[in-house]
Each structure stands twice: as structure tokens, then as C-alpha cells.
Design an enzyme around this catalytic site. Structure first.
Site, PDB file in Angstrom:
ATOM      1  CB  CYS A   1      -1.088  -0.155   1.295  1.00  0.00           C
ATOM      2  SG  CYS A   1      -0.286  -0.001   2.961  1.00  0.00           S
TER       3      CYS A   1
ATOM      4  NE  ARG B   1      -4.521   1.511   1.813  1.00  0.00           N
ATOM      5  CZ  ARG B   1      -4.304   2.413   0.575  1.00  0.00           C
ATOM      6  NH1 ARG B   1      -4.979   2.193  -0.469  1.00  0.00           N
ATOM      7  NH2 ARG B   1      -3.072   3.067   0.634  1.00  0.00           N
TER       8      ARG B   1
ATOM      9  CG  ASP C   1      -5.067   5.700   2.513  1.00  0.00           C
ATOM     10  OD1 ASP C   1      -5.122   5.191   3.800  1.00  0.00           O
ATOM     11  OD2 ASP C   1      -4.047   6.301   2.298  1.00  0.00           O
TER      12      ASP C   1
HETATM   13  P1  4NP Z   1      -1.761   2.965   4.108  1.00  0.00           P
HETATM   14  O1  4NP Z   1      -2.310   4.384   4.846  1.00  0.00           O
HETATM   15  O2  4NP Z   1      -1.404   3.331   2.811  1.00  0.00           O
HETATM   16  O3  4NP Z   1      -2.980   1.931   4.128  1.00  0.00           O
HETATM   17  O4  4NP Z   1      -0.765   2.442   4.997  1.00  0.00           O
HETATM   18  C1  4NP Z   1      -1.370   5.388   4.674  1.00  0.00           C
HETATM   19  C2  4NP Z   1      -0.557   5.802   5.668  1.00  0.00           C
HETATM   20  C3  4NP Z   1      -0.033   6.777   5.787  1.00  0.00           C
HETATM   21  C4  4NP Z   1      -0.044   7.834   4.760  1.00  0.00           C
HETATM   22  C5  4NP Z   1      -0.825   7.519   3.814  1.00  0.00           C
HETATM   23  C6  4NP Z   1      -1.559   6.543   3.863  1.00  0.00           C
HETATM   24  N1  4NP Z   1       0.822   9.240   4.855  1.00  0.00           N
HETATM   25  O5  4NP Z   1       0.488   9.868   4.036  1.00  0.00           O
HETATM   26  O6  4NP Z   1       1.188   9.364   5.744  1.00  0.00           O
END
Ligand code: 4NP
Length: 162
Positions: free
Chosen positions: A7, A13, A125
């Protein structure tokens, strides 16, 4: 057989996906035959534990992901994994862009392994959302994990390296 879930941040995720995939595989005839790891295309959270909301959602479903630590996806992952399963189309595009041509077909959307209405869909997300978004992501990821088990069980023995 080695699976990598990818991800963006590797704190929401893909850690939940890694946890639920491990749990579904452990409870299936595939136990001990499939390795699961996760990574993020971004580097902001490298070394961090999963988001507390992801840890809580997994715990609610009896899966402990608190020991995971975020890392960034790298080209070396292509050689070490049979499948690179991406949460959304941006992740898939970013992963494919970092892979040599011959490895790109092994990158797919996680939900492509499901039948029916979720096939080809993305896992949204939940990072900027709340508990309902994390619950929705968990349900999609669990659906994908169950579909992955069914798909891998149907693979011919010749596809199994170990
Ligand atoms: P993930 O969610 O891709 O599902 O781990 C996110 C976690 C952090 C960030 C973006 C998406 N961020 O921009 O810090």
C-alpha cells in the site's frame, strides 16, 4: 510461495492485509507453505508500528499485527516474491514503474483475486477516515485473503517452489 502486499504507507492497509492473510493461510491446508510480507511505496513511516487504529481493528478480529514494522517497497522485492498484491491502482502503478518489464505481470490488485463485484476494485485508504473506514478496509482485505487461499489451493503443484 511468497506474497507481498503493498500500500502507500505500510501502516494501515497492507499490515492489516498481511495479518489477515497469515491468519487465513494458517487456518487452511496451505499452512506453512506460503510466506506473507508487506511494504509501502512511500518512506514516511519506515520503522513505525502499524497505525493504532489498524492494530485495534485487527485485534477485534483476533489478529495481532502489533509486531509489524513498516518498510519501503524496493526493486529487490520483485525477485523475492511470487506475487506483489497492491491495495489500489496508484500503488499498482508505482510498483510496476519500479519493476523490470519481465516482472510487471506479477504485480496485481489485491481484489483482482476475488470474484464478483469487488473484482478489480480498490481498497480505499482509511488513513484520513475513522473506525467505519478501517472496518470497511478490514472486510475487503478479509474477502481478498479468503479468495487468495482459494486461488492458491487451485494452483498446480508445479507452481510451488517450496
Ligand atoms: P496505508 O495508509 O497506505 O494504508 O498505510 C496511509 C498511511 C499513511 C499515509 C498515507 C496512507 N501518509 O500519507 O502518511
Amino acid at each position: 510461495m511468497r506474497l507481498l502486499v503493498v500500500c502507500l504507507g505500510n501502516i494501515c492497509r497492507s499490515p492489516m492485509a498481511e495479518g489477515v492473510l497469515r491468519a487465513r493461510i494458517a487456518a487452511s491446508p496451505l499452512a506453512g507453505r506460503v510466506e506473507v510480507d508487506s511494504a509501502g511505496t512511500g518512506d514516511w513511516h519506515v520503522g513505525h508500528a502499524p497505525d493504532p487504529r489498524a492494530v485495534a481493528m485487527a485485534a477485534r478480529h483476533h489478529v495481532d499485527i502489533s509486531g509489524q514494522r513498516a518498510r519501503q517497497f524496493g526493486v529487490v522485492d520483485a525477485g523475492q516474491h511470487d506475487w506483489l498484491l497492491c491495495a489500489d491502482t496508484t500503488n499498482l502503478r508505482d510498483v510496476r514503474a519500479r519493476l523490470p518489464h519481465q516482472d510487471r505481470a506479477r504485480a496485481a490488485l489485491l481484489l483482482d483475486w476475488c470474484d464478483g463485484s469487488v473484482a478489480g476494485a480498490e481498497v480505499p485508504d482509511p488513513y484520513t477516515g475513522g473506525e467505519p473506514e478501517f472496518e470497511y478496509a478490514w472486510r475487503l482485505l478479509d474477502t481478498a485473503a479468503q479468495a487468495a487461499v482459494q486461488r492458491l489451493l487451485q494452483l498446480p503443484v508445479s507452481r510451488w517452489r517450496s
